[in-house]
Design an enzyme around this catalytic site. Structure first.
Site, mmCIF file in Angstrom:
data_model
loop_
_atom_site.group_PDB
_atom_site.id
_atom_site.type_symbol
_atom_site.label_atom_id
_atom_site.label_comp_id
_atom_site.label_asym_id
_atom_site.label_seq_id
_atom_site.Cartn_x
_atom_site.Cartn_y
_atom_site.Cartn_z
ATOM 1 N N GLU A 35 59.234 36.230 115.937
ATOM 2 C CA GLU A 35 59.933 37.512 116.094
ATOM 3 C C GLU A 35 59.980 38.238 114.750
ATOM 4 O O GLU A 35 59.929 37.608 113.687
ATOM 5 C CB GLU A 35 61.327 37.176 116.629
ATOM 6 N N ASP A 36 60.050 39.544 114.797
ATOM 7 C CA ASP A 36 60.136 40.305 113.545
ATOM 8 C C ASP A 36 61.508 40.157 112.885
ATOM 9 O O ASP A 36 61.608 39.910 111.693
ATOM 10 C CB ASP A 36 59.778 41.790 113.776
ATOM 11 N N ASP B 99 68.729 40.340 115.027
ATOM 12 C CA ASP B 99 69.806 41.284 114.754
ATOM 13 C C ASP B 99 71.054 40.795 115.495
ATOM 14 O O ASP B 99 71.742 39.888 115.020
ATOM 15 C CB ASP B 99 69.313 42.664 115.209
ATOM 16 N N PHE C 22 68.974 49.385 108.348
ATOM 17 C CA PHE C 22 67.880 49.525 109.298
ATOM 18 C C PHE C 22 66.566 49.550 108.532
ATOM 19 O O PHE C 22 66.372 50.367 107.634
ATOM 20 C CB PHE C 22 68.026 50.784 110.147
ATOM 21 N N ARG D 171 55.211 51.230 111.701
ATOM 22 C CA ARG D 171 54.843 49.808 111.836
ATOM 23 C C ARG D 171 53.781 49.386 110.830
ATOM 24 O O ARG D 171 53.711 48.234 110.431
ATOM 25 C CB ARG D 171 54.300 49.529 113.241
HETATM 26 P P1 IMP Z 1 68.575 41.761 118.847
HETATM 27 O O1 IMP Z 1 68.459 41.471 120.294
HETATM 28 O O2 IMP Z 1 69.722 42.701 118.560
HETATM 29 O O3 IMP Z 1 68.595 40.560 117.961
HETATM 30 O O4 IMP Z 1 67.354 42.681 118.524
HETATM 31 C C1 IMP Z 1 66.165 42.253 117.997
HETATM 32 C C2 IMP Z 1 65.193 43.405 118.069
HETATM 33 O O5 IMP Z 1 65.800 44.615 117.618
HETATM 34 C C3 IMP Z 1 64.036 43.192 117.130
HETATM 35 O O6 IMP Z 1 62.965 42.584 117.782
HETATM 36 C C4 IMP Z 1 63.691 44.600 116.694
HETATM 37 O O7 IMP Z 1 62.755 45.144 117.598
HETATM 38 C C5 IMP Z 1 64.952 45.384 116.817
HETATM 39 N N1 IMP Z 1 65.601 45.618 115.514
HETATM 40 C C6 IMP Z 1 66.751 45.102 115.060
HETATM 41 N N2 IMP Z 1 67.036 45.505 113.834
HETATM 42 C C7 IMP Z 1 66.007 46.310 113.461
HETATM 43 C C8 IMP Z 1 65.703 47.038 112.258
HETATM 44 O O8 IMP Z 1 66.422 47.031 111.238
HETATM 45 N N3 IMP Z 1 64.550 47.751 112.278
HETATM 46 C C9 IMP Z 1 63.704 47.788 113.349
HETATM 47 N N4 IMP Z 1 63.953 47.123 114.488
HETATM 48 C C10 IMP Z 1 65.096 46.390 114.543
HETATM 49 MG MG MG Z 2 61.241 45.069 118.535
#
Ligand code: IMP
Ligand code: MG
Length: 175
Positions: free
Chosen positions: A98-99, A102, A151, A164
């Site tokens: 995963e990238d 969050d 962010f 990206r």
């Molecule tokens: P989570 O479900 O809130 O953990 O969200 C994870 C997803 O939110 C990641 O795969 C990203 O696509 C997106 N995301 C969360 N924070 C960022 C950020 O700072 N920049 C870009 N995408 C983010």
């Molecule tokens: Mg994403």
């Protein structure tokens, strides 16, 4: 229209050096047999490309796509599989790539979903981790960098599908 400023948080050189370490760690941690790397589209495509080449063991490359964010900066809280695996993972060693972690909502959902398919093991590799934002506890075995609650874009991460292709991870500041 608002003006966006980019500030480098993690340079591509720092990212590459860290990924070499993560690859070596993964090589050490796994028993015989292929490692199934499951990249979460779209954000993880760059990380997956580099991480897979830092791993010397045999790998299989797979993709899934999940939607939870729409076009904004905050999660809608709703997770949906947009593209599922087209391979069976029963008995396999799986690493979800995963990238960024969050809130943890996406990975909690995904881990539970894949667990039902009875892989031998399942771990998470995330380039970035924003621990302050966590709503659901997730165990991330391989973390590239912990970052503050900002962010970020670049190195696969987007804002409304832009940025990206930036080689560095940058903080997106809106003025
Ligand atoms: P989570 O479900 O809130 O953990 O969200 C994870 C997803 O939110 C990641 O795969 C990203 O696509 C997106 N995301 C969360 N924070 C960022 C950020 O700072 N920049 C870009 N995408 C983010
Ligand atoms: Mg994403």
């Amino acid at each position: 229209m608002s003006q966006n400023n980019l500030r480098v948080l993690i340079s591509s050189e720092q990212i590459q050096a860290r990924i070499v370490e993560l690859g070596a760690q993964i090589d050490k941690d796994y028993p015989e047999g292929p490692i199934y790397l499951i990249g979460i589209l779209k954000g993880a495509y760059v990380f997956l490309a580099d991480l897979s080449r830092a791993i010397k063991r045999s790998t299989r490359i797979e993709f899934m796509a999940i939607s939870s964010y729409g076009r904004g900066k905050t999660s809608s809280g709703e997770v949906k599989v947009v593209k599922d695996l087209d391979t069976v993972i029963e008995g396999a060693d799986v690493v979800i790539v995963e990238d960024i972690v969050d809130s943890g909502v996406t990975l909690t959902y995904l881990t539970q979903l894949l667990q039902q398919r009875r892989p031998r093991s399942i771990r998470i590799a995330a380039l970035l981790d924003k621990p302050e934002r966590r709503l659901r506890p997730v165990e991330v075995a391989y973390v590239g960098f912990q970052i503050p609650d900002e962010f970020v874009v670049g190195y696969g991460l987007d804002y409304a599908d832009d940025y990206r292709n930036l080689p560095d991870v940058c903080i997106l500041e809106q003025s």
